[in-house]
Design a protein around this motif. Structure first.
Motif, short mmCIF file in Angstrom:
data_model
loop_
_atom_site.label_atom_id
_atom_site.label_comp_id
_atom_site.label_asym_id
_atom_site.label_seq_id
_atom_site.Cartn_x
_atom_site.Cartn_y
_atom_site.Cartn_z
N LEU A 138 1.35 -10.11 2.59
CA LEU A 138 0.15 -9.11 3.07
C LEU A 138 -0.93 -9.20 2.24
O LEU A 138 -0.72 -8.85 1.05
N ASP A 140 -4.17 -7.81 1.36
CA ASP A 140 -4.44 -6.32 1.66
C ASP A 140 -5.00 -5.50 0.58
O ASP A 140 -5.55 -6.01 -0.61
N ILE A 143 -0.12 -1.81 -2.16
CA ILE A 143 0.97 -1.34 -1.32
C ILE A 143 1.64 0.31 -2.33
O ILE A 143 1.44 0.34 -3.36
N LEU A 179 10.76 -4.84 -1.35
CA LEU A 179 9.47 -5.29 -1.72
C LEU A 179 9.66 -6.46 -2.83
O LEU A 179 9.89 -5.80 -4.06
N GLY A 206 -3.33 -0.80 3.01
CA GLY A 206 -2.19 -1.85 2.62
C GLY A 206 -0.81 -1.39 2.92
O GLY A 206 0.05 -2.02 3.49
N THR A 207 -0.61 -0.07 2.44
CA THR A 207 0.83 0.47 2.63
C THR A 207 0.87 0.63 4.42
O THR A 207 2.26 0.36 4.75
N THR A 209 -0.28 -1.18 6.73
CA THR A 209 -0.09 -2.50 7.41
C THR A 209 1.18 -3.03 7.15
O THR A 209 1.92 -3.66 8.07
N SER A 210 1.53 -2.84 5.92
CA SER A 210 2.96 -3.30 5.37
C SER A 210 4.11 -2.73 6.15
O SER A 210 4.92 -3.66 6.78
N SER A 211 3.89 -1.58 6.22
CA SER A 211 5.29 -0.83 6.91
C SER A 211 5.10 -0.99 8.45
O SER A 211 6.04 -1.23 9.14
N VAL A 240 9.01 -8.04 2.02
CA VAL A 240 7.50 -7.73 2.06
C VAL A 240 7.06 -8.17 0.59
O VAL A 240 7.57 -7.86 -0.36
N MET A 242 3.26 -8.20 -1.42
CA MET A 242 1.72 -7.64 -1.42
C MET A 242 0.81 -8.55 -2.40
O MET A 242 1.25 -8.68 -3.38
N PRO A 538 -0.84 -6.26 11.82
CA PRO A 538 0.43 -6.48 11.46
C PRO A 538 1.54 -6.45 12.59
O PRO A 538 2.69 -6.74 12.22
#
Length: 745
Positions: A138, A140, A143, A179, A206-207, A209-211, A240, A242, A538
C-alpha cells in the motif's frame, strides 16, 4: 515537461502546480524535478555514480551536487530527483542521456459488512498456502503496527521472495510476520510538524486502507458499538507492506510516490493499492501512471482510486489502461440520529453521534439568535468561530446552517451541548459525518421547520439521540462524491473500471488522531468509519490478491479481466450516469476466481494503444526505456481502441452520420478444456451491434480465440447509451459492457 535532446522541448505537455520552494539562486527559485534516464536495470552504485555525474554538469561543485540531489531511483526506474533552477532543468533536458525532466507536484489522498455485502463471506473457498505468500503493498499515509488487524499470531516467516525491510522508527514498534515491510519517503526533506518521520500513520487513512485490503479477522469490531461485526480484509492470511508517501501538511509528492513504486517492485509485492489522486491526463507524465506501468512490466497489478470529485463528468483520475480504477459504491447500511423536539415531533438526521443524551431535552436556540452582536449575526447563522455569544449558547443545542465542517465543535467549545446542522449543500447524505459532540445533519426543508419551531415558543427544546445503524435501500449505489467518466485521457477506454464499497466503511484506525481531527475532540478508537474512493480501492486490491492466490501465474491484465467480466451489473435507474459512474458494476469476488475467459495483454499492447492514441515515439521512453519507438511501424492494434480491453467504448464523431467502431478482441480459455461459448448481444436504441463469430469453441486450456465486434451508432442517440456482449458457456458468463458516448451531448 522538458524533453531530452532529440525529444524536442517544444512545449510543456501539462501545466503542473509546483510546490516545495527551498531557496533562491540569484532571482530564480529552486524547485524539485524528476529526471528520467530510462528503465534499464542498473545497480545502486552505478546508478548513483551516473546520476551524480549528470548533476555535476549543471552544478558548480561536489557540495552543490550533494545539496541538490534528492533521490536516486534504481530498482525498476533509472531516474533521479533533484532541486534545480528552471535554467538547470532545461540544461539537463538538453542532454542526450536524459529522456525527460518533469516538475514534481503534490497529490491528495482520495474506507465489517462490506465483504459480506459483495459476496465474500468468511467461509469463502481459499488457497491458504498460496494466500500466505501474497504480499499487498500500500502506497499511503503509513500504518499502525500495533493494530489487531496486523498482529502475526499463527503466521510463519515472510515468503522467500521477499526482499523488503522494516526498521524501528519514531512511534513505530517495527514489523512482524504479518506486517512484513514498512518504509517512508519524504524526499523534499521539509519538516511536517503535524506528522512523524516514520512509517507510522498519523492520519488513519493508511491503516484503514491496509486493513480493508488484507487485515486480520478481528471479531467484535465497531465504532463505539456502531457497525458492530467482524472486521477483515479480503485476504486475511496475506502479508502487508506499507510505503508511506502522504504527509499531513504537504500531501503526497511525485518524488515520494515514484520512490515507493520503485521500492515495492524490488521488495516483491504482488499487488499495489494506491488511494491517491492522479492529476495528469497524460500517461507519460503522471507519477502514478509511470510507476504503475513499470510495476505492470514486473507482473504487479496496480489498483487505484477513481477520485472524489463527482458527480461532475470527466472527473475520474488514475485512468491509465494498465491501472485498475475503482469507483465507490454504497452498501445497504446507513447511520441515522433521531432528533426529538419539544413540540413532540421526531426528525431523522444524518451522521454519526456516539453520545448518549444526559437529559430528556435541552434548550434549543438558532445560531442567528445567539449572535455575539449585530455585526456577527450573519456568521452566527452558520455557527462560525467567534460569532456566537457563549452566554447564549451555554447548555443549549444550537441550530446552525452548514458553512464548513465542525459547527458542533464551535458550539461545544464555548459551552454548548451540540448542533443540529441544516444543509442542502451537503448533498451526499449517504456519507456519515462523524461528530465530535452531539450533532446531526438535516436537509433544508427539515431545517426550516426546526428554525420556525425555535421562534414559535419561548422555550424551544430538543435532544439528539445516539446514532443507530439502519437498513438502506436500494443498494449498491454510486454516491455523489465518486468521480465520473468519461475518461479524460482517452475516448476509447471506459473508466472507472469497476465499483466497490466505499461508503461508511468500518476498518482499523490510528490512536494518534481523534476521530474527527478537530480541536477538542476526545474521541479515539481502534476502528473508524470512513468514506471515499480511497476505501473502495483496497476492496479491489484485496480481491486482486484473492484471485492471484488461486492463479499465481496470471498477468495483471488477466487478473483485471477476471474481476471486470464477472462483476454484477448495477442499475441505471439508481445511478443515472451509468457506466461512467460504476464501470462494469459491483465487484463479485468469488466469481472472479473462475471467469472462464480472460482478456490478456502485455507491454506491447499498451505501446500500440499509446501510439494509436497519438503519443509520439519520443514520449514513450519514460515508460518503455531508452530504446527508440517508431509508432508508424508498430502494428495498428486491435481495432477502434487498439487494446484488448475487457470493455468497449465508442465515441460518436459527429451529429450528421452514423459512427462505426470496430473492436477486435482475443480471449484466453482459463476454464474447462473443452468448452463452447455463445454470444448474447444487447444493443440500445439507435445502435446496431454485430459479433463475428457468434460462437467460440475451445479444445484446450489457455487456447486463444479472436472475434470482432462492430458497433454502428446513429447520431441521434442520447449522451450515453450502453449495450453489452456476453459470452456464455454451460458454466461461465463473461460480460463486457459496450458504451456509446456522444461528447457533444
Amino acid at each position: 515537461m522538458f524533453r531530452g535532446k532529440g525529444f524536442y522541448a517544444s512545449a510543456l505537455c501539462f501545466l503542473l502546480f509546483l510546490i516545495g520552494l527551498v531557496g533562491v539562486i540569484g532571482d530564480e527559485q529552486k524547485k524539485f524535478y524528476i529526471i528520467y534516464l530510462g528503465d534499464h536495470p542498473v545497480d545502486k552504485d552505478h546508478a548513483t555514480q551516473t546520476h551524480n555525474h549528470l548533476l555535476s554538469s549543471v552544478k558548480g561543485s561536489e557540495n552543490d551536487v550533494k545539496e541538490s540531489m534528492v533521490h536516486s531511483y534504481h530498482y525498476s526506474l533509472n531516474a533521479f530527483a533533484a532541486k534545480l533552477s528552471e535554467d538547470e532543468a532545461q540544461k539537463l533536458a538538453s542532454m542526450d542521456q536524459v529522456l525527460s525532466v518533469i516538475p514534481n507536484q503534490y497529490h491528495k489522498l482520495h474506507t465489517t459488512r462490506s465483504w459480506d455485502f459483495v459476496g465474500l463471506p468468511q467461509i469463502a473457498k481459499r488457497k491458504l498456502k498460496t494466500e500466505r505468500d501474497i504480499v499487498v503493498g500500500l502506497i499511503d499515509s503509513g500504518i499502525t503496527p500495533q493494530s489487531k488487524s496486523f498482529k502475526d499470531d499463527g503466521f510463519g516467516p515472510p515468503p522467500k521472495k521477499w526482499k523488503g525491510s522494516c526498521g524501528h522508527f519514531a512511534n513505530f514498534s517495527g514489523c512482524n510476520n504479518k506486517l512484513i515491510g514498512a518504509k517512508y519517503f519524504k524526499l523534499d526533506r521539509l519538516p511536517d510538524p503535524a506528522d512523524i518521520l516514520s512509517p507510522v500513520d498519523v492520519s488513519g487513512h493508511g491503516t484503514h486502507t491496509s486493513s480493508t485490503a488484507a487485515g486480520n479477522v478481528v471479531p467484535n469490531a465497531s465504532l463505539y458499538g456502531l457497525a458492530n461485526g467482524t472486521a477483515r480484509g479480503a485476504v486475511p492470511s496475506a502479508r502487508v507492506a506499507m510505503y508511506k508517501v502522504c504527509w499531513v501538511s504537504s500531501g503526497c509528492s511525485d518524488m515520494d510516490i515514484l520512490a515507493a513504486f520503485d521500492a515495492a517492485a524490488y521488495d516483491g509485492v504482488d499487488v499495489i493499492s494506491i488511494s491517491i489522486g492522479g492529476v495528469s491526463t497524460n500517461y507519460t507524465t503522471g507519477s502514478i501512471s509511470i510507476g504503475a506501468f513499470h510495476a505492470m512490466k514486473k507482473g504487479i497489478i496496480t489498483v487505484a482510486s477513481a477520485g472524489n470529485d463527482g458527480p461532475s463528468l470527466l472527473s475520474v483520475s488514475n485512468h491509465a489502461p494498465w491501472i485498475l480504477t475503482v469507483a465507490a459504491s454504497g452498501i445497504d447500511r446507513d447511520f441515522r440520529s433521531r432528533v426529538h423536539l419539544g413540540n413532540g415531533r421526531n426528525i431523522s438526521g444524518h451522521g454519526i453521534s456516539a453520545f448518549n443524551p444526559g437529559k430528556e431535552l435541552y434548550p434549543l436556540i438558532s445560531g442567528a439568535d445567539a449572535a455575539r452582536n449585530a455585526s456577527t449575526k450573519e456568521d452566527a447563522m452558520y455557527c462560525s468561530e467567534g460569532s456566537l455569544d457563549p452566554a447564549k449558547v451555554k447548555g443549549r443545542l444550537v441550530y446552525c446552517k452548514l458553512a464548513e465542517a465542525g459547527s458542533e465543535s464551535v458550539v461545544k467549545g464555548i459551552g454548548g451541548v451540540g448542533a443540529i446542522i441544516e444543509s442542502d449543500q451537503f448533498l451526499d447524505f449517504d456519507v456519515a459525518k462523524i461528530f465530535m459532540a452531539p450533532g446531526t445533519i438535516v436537509n433544508g426543508t427539515i431545517g426550516e421547520f426546526i428554525n420556525k419551531y425555535t421562534k414559535s415558543t419561548k422555550t424551544p427544546s430538543a435532544v439528539i439521540y445516539r446514532t443507530r445503524t439502519t437498513k438502506k435501500a436500494p443498494a449498491p449505489f454510486v454516491p455523489l462524491f465518486s468521480s465520473r467518466g468519461p475518461n479524460p485521457g482517452s475516448l476509447h477506454i471506459l473508466k472507472p473500471d469497476i465499483a466497490a464499497p466505499g461508503v461508511n466503511i468500518l476498518a482499523a484506525f490510528t490512536p494518534l488522531r481523534s476521530l474527527t481531527g478537530l480541536k477538542g475532540d476526545t474521541q479515539f478508537s481502534e476502528f473508524s468509519i470512513l468514506s471515499g474512493t480511497s476505501m473502495a480501492c483496497p476492496h479491489i486490491a484485496g480481491v486482486a490478491a484473492y484471485v492471484k492466490s488461486f492463479h499465481p501465474a496470471w498477468s495483471p491484465a488477466a487478473i483485471k479481466s477476471a474481476i471486470l467480466t464477472t462483476a454484477k451489473p448495477m442499475s441505471r435507474r439508481v445511478n443515472e450516469d451509468g457506466e461512467f459512474a460504476f464501470g462494469v458494476g459491483q465487484v463479485n469476488p468469488t466469481r472472479a476466481v473462475t471467469p472462464g475467459l480472460v482478456y490478456d495483454m502485455d507491454e506491447m499492447s499498451y505501446i500500440q494503444f499509446l501510439c494509436k492514441e497519438g503519443y509520439s515515439g519520443s514520449s514513450l521512453p519514460v515508460l518503455v526505456g531508452p530504446q527508440p519507438i517508431n509508432c508508424s511501424k508498430i502494428v495498428p492494434g486491435l481495432g477502434s481502441d487498439a487494446l484488448n480491453y475487457p470493455t468497449m467504448q465508442l465515441s460518436l464523431k459527429n451529429k450528421q452520420e452514423p459512427t462505426i467502431g470496430v473492436f477486435r478482441r482475443r480471449v484466453t480459455n482459463v476454464g474447462q478444456a473443452i468448452s463452447i461459448y455463445n454470444a448474447t448481444i444487447i444493443a440500445p436504441k439507435g445502435v446496431e451491434i454485430t459479433v463475428m463469430p457468434m460462437t467460440l469453441s475451445f479444445t484446450r486450456v489457455l487456447q486463444k480465440l479472436s472475434f470482432k465486434v462492430v458497433v454502428k451508432a446513429q447520431p441521434t442517440i442520447s449522451m450515453v447509451s450502453t449495450g453489452s456482449l456476453v459470452w456464455k458457456s454451460s458454466r461461465h458468463t463473461v460480460r463486457s459492457p459496450i458504451v456509446i458516448y456522444s461528447p457533444q451531448g
